[in-house]
Write a protein that holds these residues in place. Structure first.
Motif, PDB file in Angstrom:
ATOM      1  N   LEU A 157      -8.828 -13.987 -16.290  1.00  0.00           N
ATOM      2  CA  LEU A 157      -8.979 -12.670 -15.683  1.00  0.00           C
ATOM      3  C   LEU A 157      -7.882 -12.348 -14.692  1.00  0.00           C
ATOM      4  CD1 LEU A 157     -12.841 -12.625 -15.088  1.00  0.00           C
ATOM      5  CD2 LEU A 157     -11.554 -11.434 -16.874  1.00  0.00           C
ATOM      6  N   ASN A 158      -7.249 -13.365 -14.112  1.00  0.00           N
ATOM      7  CA  ASN A 158      -6.210 -13.148 -13.101  1.00  0.00           C
ATOM      8  C   ASN A 158      -4.992 -13.997 -13.419  1.00  0.00           C
ATOM      9  OD1 ASN A 158      -7.787 -11.523 -10.894  1.00  0.00           O
ATOM     10  ND2 ASN A 158      -9.126 -13.257 -11.430  1.00  0.00           N
ATOM     11  N   PRO A 159      -4.234 -13.642 -14.446  1.00  0.00           N
ATOM     12  CA  PRO A 159      -3.030 -14.433 -14.775  1.00  0.00           C
ATOM     13  C   PRO A 159      -2.022 -14.352 -13.649  1.00  0.00           C
ATOM     14  CG  PRO A 159      -3.045 -12.373 -15.987  1.00  0.00           C
ATOM     15  CD  PRO A 159      -4.391 -12.480 -15.317  1.00  0.00           C
ATOM     16  N   PRO A 160      -1.106 -15.335 -13.564  1.00  0.00           N
ATOM     17  CA  PRO A 160      -0.070 -15.311 -12.506  1.00  0.00           C
ATOM     18  C   PRO A 160       0.711 -14.011 -12.539  1.00  0.00           C
ATOM     19  CG  PRO A 160      -0.070 -17.426 -13.652  1.00  0.00           C
ATOM     20  CD  PRO A 160      -1.006 -16.533 -14.410  1.00  0.00           C
ATOM     21  N   GLY A 161       0.930 -13.440 -11.329  1.00  0.00           N
ATOM     22  CA  GLY A 161       1.695 -12.214 -11.200  1.00  0.00           C
ATOM     23  C   GLY A 161       0.906 -10.957 -11.452  1.00  0.00           C
ATOM     24  N   SER A 162      -0.434 -11.101 -11.758  1.00  0.00           N
ATOM     25  CA  SER A 162      -1.218  -9.911 -12.030  1.00  0.00           C
ATOM     26  C   SER A 162      -1.627  -9.179 -10.787  1.00  0.00           C
ATOM     27  CB  SER A 162      -2.475 -10.313 -12.820  1.00  0.00           C
ATOM     28  OG  SER A 162      -3.316 -11.136 -12.005  1.00  0.00           O
ATOM     29  N   GLY A 163      -1.498  -9.838  -9.615  1.00  0.00           N
ATOM     30  CA  GLY A 163      -1.898  -9.176  -8.380  1.00  0.00           C
ATOM     31  C   GLY A 163      -3.392  -8.987  -8.296  1.00  0.00           C
ATOM     32  N   GLY A 164      -4.162  -9.888  -8.946  1.00  0.00           N
ATOM     33  CA  GLY A 164      -5.607  -9.795  -8.937  1.00  0.00           C
ATOM     34  C   GLY A 164      -6.170  -9.996  -7.557  1.00  0.00           C
ATOM     35  N   PRO A 165      -7.511  -9.925  -7.459  1.00  0.00           N
ATOM     36  CA  PRO A 165      -8.143 -10.005  -6.139  1.00  0.00           C
ATOM     37  C   PRO A 165      -7.890 -11.311  -5.439  1.00  0.00           C
ATOM     38  CG  PRO A 165      -9.762 -10.163  -7.917  1.00  0.00           C
ATOM     39  CD  PRO A 165      -8.473  -9.760  -8.544  1.00  0.00           C
ATOM     40  N   GLY A 166      -7.605 -12.373  -6.205  1.00  0.00           N
ATOM     41  CA  GLY A 166      -7.373 -13.653  -5.560  1.00  0.00           C
ATOM     42  C   GLY A 166      -5.931 -13.868  -5.129  1.00  0.00           C
ATOM     43  N   ALA A 167      -5.017 -12.966  -5.512  1.00  0.00           N
ATOM     44  CA  ALA A 167      -3.598 -13.162  -5.208  1.00  0.00           C
ATOM     45  C   ALA A 167      -3.312 -12.847  -3.757  1.00  0.00           C
ATOM     46  CB  ALA A 167      -2.743 -12.269  -6.114  1.00  0.00           C
ATOM     47  N   THR A 168      -2.595 -13.730  -3.080  1.00  0.00           N
ATOM     48  CA  THR A 168      -2.183 -13.523  -1.688  1.00  0.00           C
ATOM     49  C   THR A 168      -0.668 -13.426  -1.653  1.00  0.00           C
ATOM     50  OG1 THR A 168      -4.065 -14.798  -0.901  1.00  0.00           O
ATOM     51  CG2 THR A 168      -2.248 -14.443   0.650  1.00  0.00           C
ATOM     52  N   PRO A 169      -0.116 -12.218  -1.490  1.00  0.00           N
ATOM     53  CA  PRO A 169       1.348 -12.086  -1.521  1.00  0.00           C
ATOM     54  C   PRO A 169       2.007 -12.806  -0.366  1.00  0.00           C
ATOM     55  CG  PRO A 169       0.309 -10.057  -0.750  1.00  0.00           C
ATOM     56  CD  PRO A 169      -0.793 -10.957  -1.227  1.00  0.00           C
ATOM     57  N   THR A 170       3.148 -13.409  -0.631  1.00  0.00           N
ATOM     58  CA  THR A 170       3.918 -14.075   0.408  1.00  0.00           C
ATOM     59  C   THR A 170       4.697 -13.046   1.213  1.00  0.00           C
ATOM     60  OG1 THR A 170       4.182 -16.016  -1.010  1.00  0.00           O
ATOM     61  CG2 THR A 170       5.696 -15.797   0.874  1.00  0.00           C
ATOM     62  N   PRO A 171       4.505 -13.026   2.549  1.00  0.00           N
ATOM     63  CA  PRO A 171       5.237 -12.032   3.356  1.00  0.00           C
ATOM     64  C   PRO A 171       6.747 -12.201   3.190  1.00  0.00           C
ATOM     65  CG  PRO A 171       3.525 -13.143   4.644  1.00  0.00           C
ATOM     66  CD  PRO A 171       3.657 -13.887   3.359  1.00  0.00           C
ATOM     67  N   THR A 172       7.434 -11.081   3.022  1.00  0.00           N
ATOM     68  CA  THR A 172       8.890 -11.109   2.871  1.00  0.00           C
ATOM     69  C   THR A 172       9.516 -10.212   3.929  1.00  0.00           C
ATOM     70  OG1 THR A 172       8.799  -9.323   1.247  1.00  0.00           O
ATOM     71  CG2 THR A 172       8.794 -11.577   0.400  1.00  0.00           C
ATOM     72  N   PHE A 173      10.744 -10.555   4.345  1.00  0.00           N
ATOM     73  CA  PHE A 173      11.461  -9.768   5.342  1.00  0.00           C
ATOM     74  C   PHE A 173      12.415  -8.832   4.629  1.00  0.00           C
ATOM     75  CE2 PHE A 173      15.346  -9.279   7.887  1.00  0.00           C
ATOM     76  CZ  PHE A 173      14.801  -8.582   8.959  1.00  0.00           C
ATOM     77  N   ASP A 174      12.357  -7.554   4.965  1.00  0.00           N
ATOM     78  CA  ASP A 174      13.195  -6.544   4.338  1.00  0.00           C
ATOM     79  C   ASP A 174      14.183  -6.023   5.376  1.00  0.00           C
ATOM     80  OD1 ASP A 174      14.383  -4.534   2.964  1.00  0.00           O
ATOM     81  OD2 ASP A 174      12.560  -3.414   2.496  1.00  0.00           O
ATOM     82  N   PRO A 175      15.450  -6.470   5.347  1.00  0.00           N
ATOM     83  CA  PRO A 175      16.417  -6.005   6.343  1.00  0.00           C
ATOM     84  C   PRO A 175      16.693  -4.517   6.250  1.00  0.00           C
ATOM     85  CG  PRO A 175      17.513  -7.293   4.633  1.00  0.00           C
ATOM     86  CD  PRO A 175      16.042  -7.441   4.405  1.00  0.00           C
ATOM     87  N   VAL A 176      16.615  -3.939   5.045  1.00  0.00           N
ATOM     88  CA  VAL A 176      16.860  -2.511   4.902  1.00  0.00           C
ATOM     89  C   VAL A 176      15.808  -1.713   5.666  1.00  0.00           C
ATOM     90  CG1 VAL A 176      16.899  -0.598   3.248  1.00  0.00           C
ATOM     91  CG2 VAL A 176      18.075  -2.738   2.716  1.00  0.00           C
ATOM     92  N   ALA A 177      14.554  -2.124   5.548  1.00  0.00           N
ATOM     93  CA  ALA A 177      13.476  -1.415   6.240  1.00  0.00           C
ATOM     94  C   ALA A 177      13.465  -1.702   7.730  1.00  0.00           C
ATOM     95  CB  ALA A 177      12.129  -1.795   5.624  1.00  0.00           C
ATOM     96  N   THR A 178      14.039  -2.838   8.139  1.00  0.00           N
ATOM     97  CA  THR A 178      13.992  -3.233   9.547  1.00  0.00           C
ATOM     98  C   THR A 178      15.198  -2.756  10.323  1.00  0.00           C
ATOM     99  OG1 THR A 178      12.739  -5.209   8.925  1.00  0.00           O
ATOM    100  CG2 THR A 178      13.761  -5.198  11.116  1.00  0.00           C
ATOM    101  N   TYR A 179      16.387  -2.937   9.777  1.00  0.00           N
ATOM    102  CA  TYR A 179      17.612  -2.702  10.536  1.00  0.00           C
ATOM    103  C   TYR A 179      18.187  -1.298  10.374  1.00  0.00           C
ATOM    104  CZ  TYR A 179      17.697  -7.807  11.021  1.00  0.00           C
ATOM    105  OH  TYR A 179      17.398  -9.099  11.309  1.00  0.00           O
ATOM    106  N   LEU A 180      17.932  -0.650   9.250  1.00  0.00           N
ATOM    107  CA  LEU A 180      18.546   0.652   8.991  1.00  0.00           C
ATOM    108  C   LEU A 180      17.639   1.796   9.434  1.00  0.00           C
ATOM    109  CD1 LEU A 180      20.166   0.201   5.461  1.00  0.00           C
ATOM    110  CD2 LEU A 180      21.372   0.618   7.615  1.00  0.00           C
ATOM    111  N   VAL A 181      18.269   2.941   9.725  1.00  0.00           N
ATOM    112  CA  VAL A 181      17.518   4.165   9.989  1.00  0.00           C
ATOM    113  C   VAL A 181      16.733   4.532   8.731  1.00  0.00           C
ATOM    114  CG1 VAL A 181      17.760   6.637  10.428  1.00  0.00           C
ATOM    115  CG2 VAL A 181      19.109   5.010  11.749  1.00  0.00           C
TER     116      VAL A 181
END
Length: 533
Positions: free
Chosen positions: A145-169
């Motif tokens: 019911l929840n294959p890898p990468g499906s984003g199912g209810p059990g999936a916990t995404p790993t936090p990622t840092f986005d320099p574009v969203a952080t450093y740029l206007v």
């Protein structure tokens, strides 16, 4: 029987009445006595033989002095000494009566004890097997019911840092920059190359002497309304120290603006915005003017460049501050000074390649779209002839002056310019401001009295100047000796601290500064004096 690990169920027997033993002892009948069963004790009474003669009981072996390894203790390879008290055999928790009941004469008790143990193991095995089957079914169902990468209810995404969203206007940061205008990101570059847009006056990042660890560039344009544009560039360096050196280089590039034929209309000074910041409003003097508001700043290890442009007038720096403050507040989580009540005021443009003196960006073009100002190196050999209304030899050092230095800027690449058109700047330095003010007053008085004194000159005062320095500006027209011709001069003299600035240009009636432009040049010269090393 050992108490450790005994899995045989214990059976409780009813308490035995002690009178039973008493009766057996006191009874005078010939019946044999009943004894507790012991491994080394006598056996129970034997039946009589056919002739009535009692059969003697079997011989009882003597009890050995040392019990064998199986008698009451685990096997040990070390025998106890003869004089050492031997440990007693472990006893079962069963009562003496129970021990007696487990004699060879009651084998049914032992058989009954084995059956429940066997059934218990079987039930345990079957229960474990069922549990394993059920667990496997649940896991298989979850994976299906929840294959890898499906984003199912059990999936916990790993936090990622986005320099574009952080450093740029971000587009939302630009709300309020210009009334009734919505901005959108036109392009975002994370790996600059030769085609990447760059701010005016500054060298492209790939040509910088110190290369940043990373560079992000984003451009914006309005969704509707008058044409405009905004560029934001973030250069991240390995340390705040490297970033500070890069900031100084960027500020110097803005101060001279060698990449473009531009005129710095006004400098900008900031407080509460970042670790350090400077800026200018710049006019690209093409056939159609283009206005740029350029800001260079540093927050920790990040160097920021903002270039906002419009066609008809400079973009107000004050309107850009909220967007910059929001962006720098995200950057300062890496270190550096966070924005706190940022403000901007008019000030001196960033220092140029000749600190203390005018440079090409300080003078506007005379012909739109043509010409560039080029300056000579400052020299202590003063050769300016002046307007001949100064009533003194400018090349001689006046009394009280410690130094006098000349720099000349010449207009090039403009076919309309008269031969040799340019501006002489002579800077006099005195020991005190009072001496400087006295010399400036003498010089101004001489120019003001030139017409009356010579009878061949016309002198028109165009402004009383006040700003970084105070002084006067004039237009002087003189007759040429031996002819009916005239020559025209623009002159200014200002006192700024312990310095006096003398300026002279040689225009013609057809090729000349506007009054306001000349006054701006004179006041800019006073501003530049504040940057003397």
């Amino acid at each position: 029987m050992s108490e450790q690990g005994d899995r045989t169920p214990r059976r409780a027997l009813p308490p035995r009445d002690d009178d039973e033993f008493d009766d057996a002892i006191d009874d005078e009948s010939p019946a044999p006595r009943r004894e507790r069963w012991e491994a080394t004790g006598p056996v129970p009474d034997a039946p009589a033989g056919p002739a009535g003669t009692p059969i003697p009981p079997p011989a009882v072996l003597p009890v050995p002095d040392i019990a064998p390894a199986s008698a009451g203790r685990r096997f040990s390879a070390v025998d106890l000494p003869a004089d050492e008290e031997r440990p007693l055999p472990r006893r079962s928790a069963l009562s003496p009566a129970a021990t007696r009941a487990m004699s060879p004469r009651t084998p049914d008790v032992a058989e009954e004890a084995v059956a429940p143990q066997t059934r218990s193991y079987r039930k345990l095995f079957l229960g474990s097997l069922v549990a394993l089957v059920l667990a496997g079914a649940v896991i298989a169902a979850f994976v299906l019911l929840n294959p890898p990468g499906s984003g199912g209810p059990g999936a916990t995404p790993t936090p990622t840092f986005d320099p574009v969203a952080t450093y740029l206007v971000q587009p939302a940061d630009l709300d309020g920059v210009r009334a009734n205008t919505t901005w959108e990101a036109a392009a975002t570059v994370t790996e600059p190359d030769a085609s990447t847009p760059a701010a005016k006056c500054l060298v492209p990042v790939l040509e910088s002497e110190t290369q940043p660890a990373s560079t992000l560039v984003r451009t914006f344009s309005p969704v509707a309304g008058a044409a405009a544009g905004l560029l934001h560039q973030v250069e991240t360096y390995a340390s705040p120290e490297e970033a500070a050196a890069a900031y100084e280089a960027r500020a110097a590039q803005l101060g001279s603006c060698e990449r473009n034929t531009a005129w710095v209309e006004e400098g900008k000074e900031f407080t509460g915005l970042a670790d350090e910041a400077t800026g200018s409003t710049v006019v690209l003097q093409g056939p159609d003017a283009e206005y740029h508001t350029i800001i260079v700043s540093r927050t920790g290890s990040h160097v920021n460049i903002v270039d906002a442009t419009q066609a008809t007038e400079p973009m107000a720096v004050g309107s850009l501050l909220p967007a910059m403050a929001d962006t720098f507040a995200r950057q300062c989580t890496d270190g550096g000074t966070c924005p706190s009540s940022p403000a901007v005021t008019a000030g001196v443009p960033p220092v140029n390649e000749t600190p203390g003196y005018l440079t090409g960006v300080d003078l506007p073009r005379i012909t739109a779209g043509a010409g560039a100002w080029r300056g000579t190196a400052p020299t202590a050999t003063v050769g300016s002839p002046g307007s001949r209304c100064e009533a003194m030899e400018l090349k001689e050092r006046p009394a009280g002056a410690t130094t006098h230095v000349q720099r000349t800027l010449v207009m090039q690449d403009d076919a309309a310019a008269p031969d040799g058109f340019g501006v002489d700047e002579v800077l006099y330095t005195f020991a005190t401001p009072e001496e400087a003010n006295a010399f400036a007053a003498t010089l101004a008085g001489n120019i003001d009295g030139c017409a009356e004194r010579t009878g061949t000159a016309e002198v028109a005062r165009t402004a009383d100047l006040s700003g970084a320095g105070t002084g006067l500006a004039w237009v002087v027209t003189r007759k040429v000796d031996g002819s009916d011709g005239t020559v025209r001069f623009r002159v200014a003299a200002l006192a700024a601290g312990n310095h006096v600035i003398y300026l002279m240009a040689n225009p013609t009636p057809e090729y000349d500064f506007a009054d306001e432009a000349w006054h701006g040049v004179a006041l800019r010269a006073a501003e530049r004096v504040t940057q003397l090393p």
